[in-house]
Design an enzyme around this catalytic site. Structure first.
Site, mmCIF file in Angstrom:
data_model
loop_
_atom_site.group_PDB
_atom_site.id
_atom_site.type_symbol
_atom_site.label_atom_id
_atom_site.label_comp_id
_atom_site.label_asym_id
_atom_site.label_seq_id
_atom_site.Cartn_x
_atom_site.Cartn_y
_atom_site.Cartn_z
ATOM 1 C CD GLU A 114 58.543 -17.636 31.908
ATOM 2 O OE1 GLU A 114 58.484 -18.805 32.282
ATOM 3 O OE2 GLU A 114 58.744 -17.306 30.720
ATOM 4 C CB THR B 249 55.411 -16.175 20.645
ATOM 5 O OG1 THR B 249 55.743 -16.250 22.042
ATOM 6 C CG2 THR B 249 55.297 -14.724 20.278
ATOM 7 C CG ASP C 256 56.676 -15.428 25.343
ATOM 8 O OD1 ASP C 256 55.929 -16.125 26.061
ATOM 9 O OD2 ASP C 256 57.877 -15.667 25.176
HETATM 10 O O1 F6P Z 1 58.675 -18.842 23.677
HETATM 11 C C1 F6P Z 1 57.632 -18.938 24.532
HETATM 12 C C2 F6P Z 1 57.973 -19.547 25.850
HETATM 13 O O2 F6P Z 1 56.897 -20.409 26.170
HETATM 14 C C3 F6P Z 1 58.255 -18.551 26.974
HETATM 15 O O3 F6P Z 1 57.107 -17.985 27.512
HETATM 16 C C4 F6P Z 1 59.018 -19.406 27.957
HETATM 17 O O4 F6P Z 1 59.830 -18.637 28.818
HETATM 18 C C5 F6P Z 1 59.854 -20.241 27.047
HETATM 19 O O5 F6P Z 1 59.142 -20.344 25.825
HETATM 20 C C6 F6P Z 1 60.124 -21.626 27.557
HETATM 21 O O6 F6P Z 1 61.033 -22.261 26.744
HETATM 22 P P1 F6P Z 1 61.036 -23.833 26.449
HETATM 23 O O7 F6P Z 1 59.901 -24.142 25.549
HETATM 24 O O8 F6P Z 1 62.307 -24.039 25.734
HETATM 25 O O9 F6P Z 1 60.939 -24.516 27.759
#
Ligand code: F6P
Length: 407
Positions: A244, A141, A143
């Protein structure tokens, strides 16, 4: 002889295909493993019996090398939450039947903390029903918020992209003689690791971003405006990195109300737009030139500026996952333990999935300054080794070549 299956889940990264290449390499080097199945769209592909034979897709060293450097998930992804088996065992029954039908004895799930919920639940179900299938999680990830591991594959490449893009934005922001504020919105939802990693520019003597805001500490608009005014006393072009997921006093996301109220299967909100909001607030209250930039999905799929350390580690941890399953482990996630920073060394271990699934590793509050608007040198030292090195990229017609399943 037996078969294995691998799937990718959650938000993409620039390194998730490298972990797939690692699982493939580990399995291909094991004589007892015959078919290496790739499940399409994560666990949904297993439920629907939707597999591809990876040996037919990855036929040469060239394919495997290209896969490692291709961003996002070639197998597709999902955000699918398995229900509790006591409530509804149907998914588990289907998964067990499909895996058994294909003589799959080990299942590798490459994903983040939500995807580890699937690993935990499947492992528990298989053990309870005496089904001989090993389940191993391979972390990923951008994150960097997965428990029990020093860092997650995918994060280093995202951090390198964020820092590189910020540096380019800094160059652009300084061209005019007038004062300006540029706000860069970075992903990371509830954990500020990626936003914080923008501090690596300091290693090259660059003081920007001058202000860094993370979800781990409370955010106040008044304090933000004061911080910007203070920074403007020293810098003509003020650069702000903002997560965010920043939150106001009542613990709500600051973006509540203007970003989409939609949530994924794990109840996570799709966050977007905090940069634009702060741009408007800054323009209205300070009145100088203000721009906001949302790095959006580019930060998780920009393989042209990936970290070689990240790409190589992602492959290694995938390969190690196969070894762990062959050693009889199950209900585990592969983790990195940092042995030293200089020289940078990590070892790969396994960790109990129950300590990891559905939990979040936050950015350490001790690494945030007292003003809550920047990070400390400890953070810089942690981040720097993760962004080192650049993969050699093949270009065709001036464009990086990607591995594509549709060719
Ligand atoms: O899981 C990682 C991530 O990129 C986060 O940083 C972000 O908030 C989220 O996924 C976005 O989700 P999606 O890919 O469903 O738009």
């Amino acid at each position: 002889m037996f078969n294995i299956a691998v799937a990718q889940s959650g938000g993409p990264t620039s390194a998730i295909n490298s972990s797939l290449a690692g699982v493939f390499a580990g399995a291909a080097a094991t004589p007892e493993i015959e078919c290496i199945y790739g499940s399409l769209n994560g666990i949904e592909g297993v439920i629907k019996d939707n597999f591809i034979d990876l040996r037919k897709i990855l036929t040469s060293d060239y394919d495997r090398e290209l896969l490692k450097k291709t961003p996002s998930t070639i197998l597709g992804s999902c955000r699918y939450k398995l229900k509790n088996p006591d409530e509804d065992p149907s998914d588990y029954e289907k998964i067990a039947a499909v895996l058994s039908k294909h003589n799959i004895r080990a299942f590798f799930y490459i994903g983040g903390n939500d995807s580890m919920d699937t690993v935990m639940k499947l492992d528990a179900y298989f053990k309870e029903h005496n089904i001989q299938i090993k389940v191993i999680g391979v972390p990923k990830t951008i994150d960097n918020d997965v428990m029990n591991t020093d860092h997650t594959p995918g994060f280093g490449s995202a951090a390198k992209y964020v820092a590189t893009s910020l540096q380019e934005i800094i160059r652009d922001s300084r061209v005019y003689s007038i004062p300006s504020v540029t706000i860069v919105e970075v992903m990371g939802r509830d954990a500020g690791w990626l936003t914080a990693s923008s501090c690596v520019l300091r290693a090259n003597g660059e003081p920007a971003p001058h202000l860094i805001y993370l979800p781990e500490v409370e955010f106040s608009i008044d304090k933000f405006l004061d911080d910007v005014k203070e920074a403007q006393k020293r810098y003509k072009a003020v650069i702000v990195a903002v997560s965010e997921g920043i939150r106001c006093d009542d613990e709500k996301y600051l973006s509540t109300g203007f970003s989409s109220e939609l949530t994924d299967a794990f109840g996570h909100k799709y966050l977007s737009g905090i940069g634009k909001y702060l741009e408007n607030v800054t323009a209205a209250n300070i009145g100088c030139k203000v721009r906001s930039i949302e790095l959006n999905v580019m930060q998780r799929c920009s393989s042209h500026i990936a970290s070689l350390t990240d790409i190589n580690e992602a492959e290694e941890i995938g390969r190690a996952a196969v070894k762990a399953a062959l050693d009889g482990e199950s209900g585990k996630m592969m983790v990195f333990r940092r042995m030293s920073n200089n020289p940078y060394r990590v070892e790969i271990l396994t960790s109990d999935i129950r300590e990891i699934a559905n939990k979040e590793k936050k950015f350490p509050v001790e690494w945030i300054n007292n003003e809550h608007n920047n990070v400390t040198t400890d953070a810089l030292n942690y981040f720097l080794p993760l962004i080192q090195g650049e993969p050699e990229i093949e270009y065709r017609n001036g464009i990086p070549v990607h591995f594509r399943l549709d060719q």
